[in-house]
Write a protein that holds these residues in place. Structure first.
Motif, PDB file in Angstrom:
ATOM      1  N   ARG A 205      -7.674  11.276  -3.196  1.00 15.15           N
ATOM      2  CA  ARG A 205      -8.620  10.164  -3.371  1.00 15.15           C
ATOM      3  C   ARG A 205      -7.905   8.870  -3.725  1.00 15.15           C
ATOM      4  O   ARG A 205      -8.194   7.813  -3.158  1.00 15.15           O
ATOM      5  N   GLU A 209      -7.716   5.430  -1.433  1.00 12.83           N
ATOM      6  CA  GLU A 209      -8.262   4.144  -1.883  1.00 12.83           C
ATOM      7  C   GLU A 209      -7.296   2.994  -1.625  1.00 12.83           C
ATOM      8  O   GLU A 209      -7.711   1.844  -1.516  1.00 12.83           O
ATOM      9  N   HIS A 210      -6.003   3.292  -1.525  1.00 18.73           N
ATOM     10  CA  HIS A 210      -5.011   2.247  -1.280  1.00 18.73           C
ATOM     11  C   HIS A 210      -4.737   2.046   0.212  1.00 18.73           C
ATOM     12  O   HIS A 210      -3.942   1.182   0.576  1.00 18.73           O
TER      13      HIS A 210
END
Length: 252
Positions: A205, A209-210
């Motif tokens: 996760r 997200e990056h």
């Protein structure tokens, strides 16, 4: 287990950690938690080495001396490069950087195959995390079929932090994800980092997200996923196609 550079015995392994030796994986007798073993496990955690708790029969099989004392360590079989080496290679070739980032690949055959794919796709390097991932063991080197000699591999402490640092250098990141947009509809040009996740759980996760966006491989079969190294190959050569033969993808 194939022939690898190993250490056996508590004192030898502990001293190797303290001397800064690159230990890729540590095999420890399941259920053993005495003082010396706990000290070794603390050093392994600091070094980011993979730890596998195994039964005595497996350690006996791995041991060459018969005196493993519940601990066998596998040392790195190859020297690591740096991320800067990858940028230098891209500059020498006059190309935009193209880098693989592997989020938790644990199977040495998968890692070796991905390094081989990276080389054949013209990528400038492969980045792996220090923790919870396989490193450059002898099995990985063999599975790369010689590609390891030409493709830089770097280890970083924090994959997400490294991605943010590379964004400042103009890179952007796409991760393999079944919920992403089909790869043929995306523009995969420029300075790109291809993120491939763990064999079972995919991209974590936090790393996801990056990423700038997610990309998916269109599939029509009866099973729902590809092997990590196969997925890496399919996506890598779509990037190659767009970079060298098609220009920007036709986005609809």
């Amino acid at each position: 287990m194939e022939e690898e550079s190993r250490l056996e015995g508590r004192h030898s392994v502990l001293e190797a950690f303290r001397a800064g030796k690159l230990i890729e994986k540590l095999f420890v007798l399941k259920g053993c938690k005495d003082g010396p073993v706990l000290s070794i496990l603390r050093e392994a955690k600091k070094a980011g080495s993979l730890v596998d708790f195994v039964p005595k029969e497996r350690l006996d099989h791995m041991s060459e001396t018969g005196k493993h004392q519940g601990v066998v360590a596998v040392l790195s079989a190859f020297h690591y490069s740096t991320v800067e080496d990858m940028f230098e290679l891209a500059e020498q070739r006059g190309e935009d950087p193209f880098i693989f980032l592997l989020d938790g690949i644990e199977d040495p055959h998968n890692l070796g195959a991905i390094i081989r794919t990276a080389n054949l796709a013209g990528a400038h390097g492969v980045i792996i995390p220090k923790r919870r991932a396989v490193g450059l063991t002898a099995t990985v080197v063999k599975a790369s079929a010689g590609a390891i000699h030409y493709t830089p591999v770097a280890k970083v402490t924090n994959l997400s932090a490294e991605m943010e640092r590379l964004k400042e250098k103009g890179m952007w990141f796409v991760c393999a994800d079944m919920e992403g947009e089909v790869m043929y509809r995306q523009n995969l040009n420029g300075s790109v980092g291809l993120v491939i996740g763990n064999e079972g759980s995919g991209v974590s996760r936090l790393v996801k997200e990056h990423c700038d966006f997610k990309t998916a491989i269109p599939m029509s079969g009866d099973i729902d996923s590809l092997n990590a190294s196969v997925a890496a190959g399919v996506l890598a050569f779509e990037i190659v196609r767009q970079r060298k033969y098609a220009g920007a993808a036709n986005i609809t």
